[in-house]
Design a protein around this motif. Structure first.
Motif, mmCIF file in Angstrom:
data_model
loop_
_atom_site.group_PDB
_atom_site.id
_atom_site.type_symbol
_atom_site.label_atom_id
_atom_site.label_comp_id
_atom_site.label_asym_id
_atom_site.label_seq_id
_atom_site.Cartn_x
_atom_site.Cartn_y
_atom_site.Cartn_z
ATOM 1 N N LEU A 32 12.652 -0.267 -3.887
ATOM 2 C CA LEU A 32 12.464 -1.033 -2.648
ATOM 3 C C LEU A 32 11.056 -0.812 -2.100
ATOM 4 O O LEU A 32 10.372 -1.771 -1.699
ATOM 5 C CB LEU A 32 13.520 -0.600 -1.629
ATOM 6 C CG LEU A 32 13.618 -1.410 -0.351
ATOM 7 C CD1 LEU A 32 13.992 -2.834 -0.656
ATOM 8 C CD2 LEU A 32 14.632 -0.786 0.594
ATOM 9 N N ALA A 33 10.620 0.456 -2.103
ATOM 10 C CA ALA A 33 9.279 0.770 -1.586
ATOM 11 C C ALA A 33 8.214 0.061 -2.404
ATOM 12 O O ALA A 33 7.280 -0.543 -1.856
ATOM 13 C CB ALA A 33 9.058 2.284 -1.603
ATOM 14 N N VAL A 34 8.356 0.122 -3.733
ATOM 15 C CA VAL A 34 7.375 -0.528 -4.604
ATOM 16 C C VAL A 34 7.373 -2.034 -4.374
ATOM 17 O O VAL A 34 6.314 -2.675 -4.313
ATOM 18 C CB VAL A 34 7.659 -0.174 -6.076
ATOM 19 C CG1 VAL A 34 6.790 -0.990 -7.006
ATOM 20 C CG2 VAL A 34 7.431 1.298 -6.309
ATOM 21 N N ALA A 35 8.589 -2.615 -4.205
ATOM 22 C CA ALA A 35 8.681 -4.062 -3.973
ATOM 23 C C ALA A 35 8.008 -4.438 -2.661
ATOM 24 O O ALA A 35 7.302 -5.457 -2.581
ATOM 25 C CB ALA A 35 10.151 -4.492 -3.962
ATOM 26 N N ILE A 36 8.200 -3.602 -1.618
ATOM 27 C CA ILE A 36 7.577 -3.897 -0.322
ATOM 28 C C ILE A 36 6.055 -3.850 -0.455
ATOM 29 O O ILE A 36 5.350 -4.730 0.049
ATOM 30 C CB ILE A 36 8.071 -2.894 0.745
ATOM 31 C CG1 ILE A 36 9.526 -3.204 1.109
ATOM 32 C CG2 ILE A 36 7.204 -2.947 1.981
ATOM 33 C CD1 ILE A 36 10.144 -2.164 1.993
#
Lengths: 241, 71
Positions: A32-36
């Motif tokens: 999720l962090a990488v996607a954000i």
């Protein structure tokens, strides 16, 4: 202590030649962090214009801040290392902030994540130093030149110890700061359950708000310190002594 | 019992040292900001980094204290 941060639970067990590669709640939050970060970078730089919109403005602030910070320690090599430093900074900031949201696993309060990031920095600055100066010169630069032969072994041991202490302190600093924040919140909120008094319940909640605001500050500060130290170590490794 | 005592001593001593360190950083940076107001932004950033370093040493002791308590 273990109740403050519940361990990551396995969503999809997966073993790969004896290695445990299970998809856990921590892995989901990392994705999720990488996607954000990817979405932020993509949307902010999709249509660059002279008069920036909000997202582009934010990205420009981050970029210009880090450019000025990294130029101090890396000089003309800034362009090469800036993506790595900003990437570290953004990943740590986003995972710190995501960890504060209820229900999401606090990534940087897990020692495995911070040690992995610190080992990445450790390997990177050694590789950068070897690539810049060559293996022989880099090993020579471990000890100051013109050292008397008698105290050379002692100096070598001290230098090696300081090199090994770097990833250790990077990992423990980030881990301990974020874990301490979650523990303080946990202790404050557990006071409500311990005292069982409706009239006193407001004070832990007020304290939790204050601690929460301080934790946002700590999230940015620790990410800054981590990325700045990474830049500093790379700068020390690539500079000619 | 002994674990509780040692946890208290660990976090207490670390808190003492970290307090002294942060106090020194704060007093010296206020002093230098008063002497050179134009250097205030630089001093503030350096001060925050130094405080983060000192604070993390106290947090190492906090981790040790919790490890002692968790046994």
């Amino acid at each position: 202590m273990t109740a403050a941060i519940e361990p990551a639970y396995v969503l999809w067990p997966l073993a790969f030649f004896g290695f445990d590669l299970s998809v856990t709640s921590a892995v989901i939050v990392l994705w999720l962090a990488v996607a954000i970060i990817f979405l932020f970078g993509y949307l902010a730089s999709r249509r660059p214009s002279l008069v920036p919109d909000e997202l582009q403005n934010l990205l420009e602030i981050v970029y210009e801040f880090w450019e000025s910070q990294v130029t101090e320690v890396l000089g003309k090599r800034t362009v090469v290392w800036l993506p790595f430093i900003i990437g570290l900074f953004l990943l740590i900031v986003v995972s710190n902030i995501l960890g504060m949201l209820p229900g999401l696993y606090p990534l940087t309060a897990n020692i495995n994540v911070t040690v992995a990031l610190a080992v990445i920095v450790f390997i990177t600055y050694h590789v950068a130093g070897v690539r810049e100066q060559g293996l022989v010169n880099y090993l020579k630069a471990l000890v100051p030149s013109g050292m008397p032969l008698a105290i050379l072994p002692l100096m070598l041991v001290i230098e090696l110890m300081s090199h090994l202490a770097r990833p250790f302190s990077l990992a423990i600093r980030l881990f301990a700061n974020i874990t301490a924040g979650h523990l303080i919140v946990f202790t404050l909120l557990s006071m409500i359950v311990v005292y069982k008094n409706i009239w006193l319940a407001g004070f832990p909640l007020l304290g939790r708000v204050a601690v929460g605001m301080f934790e946002v500050f700590v999230a940015f500060l620790q990410a800054y310190v981590f990325a700045y130290l990474a830049a500093l170590y790379i700068g020390l490794a690539v500079s000619e002594e | 019992m002994l674990a509780h005592l040692s946890a208290g001593i660990a976090i207490g001593l670390a808190g003492l040292g970290a307090t002294l360190g942060i106090a020194m950083i704060g007093s010296k940076s206020v002093e230098s900001m008063a002497r050179q107001p134009e250097a205030t932004p630089n001093i503030r950033i350096t001060m925050l980094i130094a405080v983060a370093f000192v604070e993390s040493i106290a947090l190492y002791a906090l981790v040790i204290a919790f490890m002692l308590l968790a046994k």
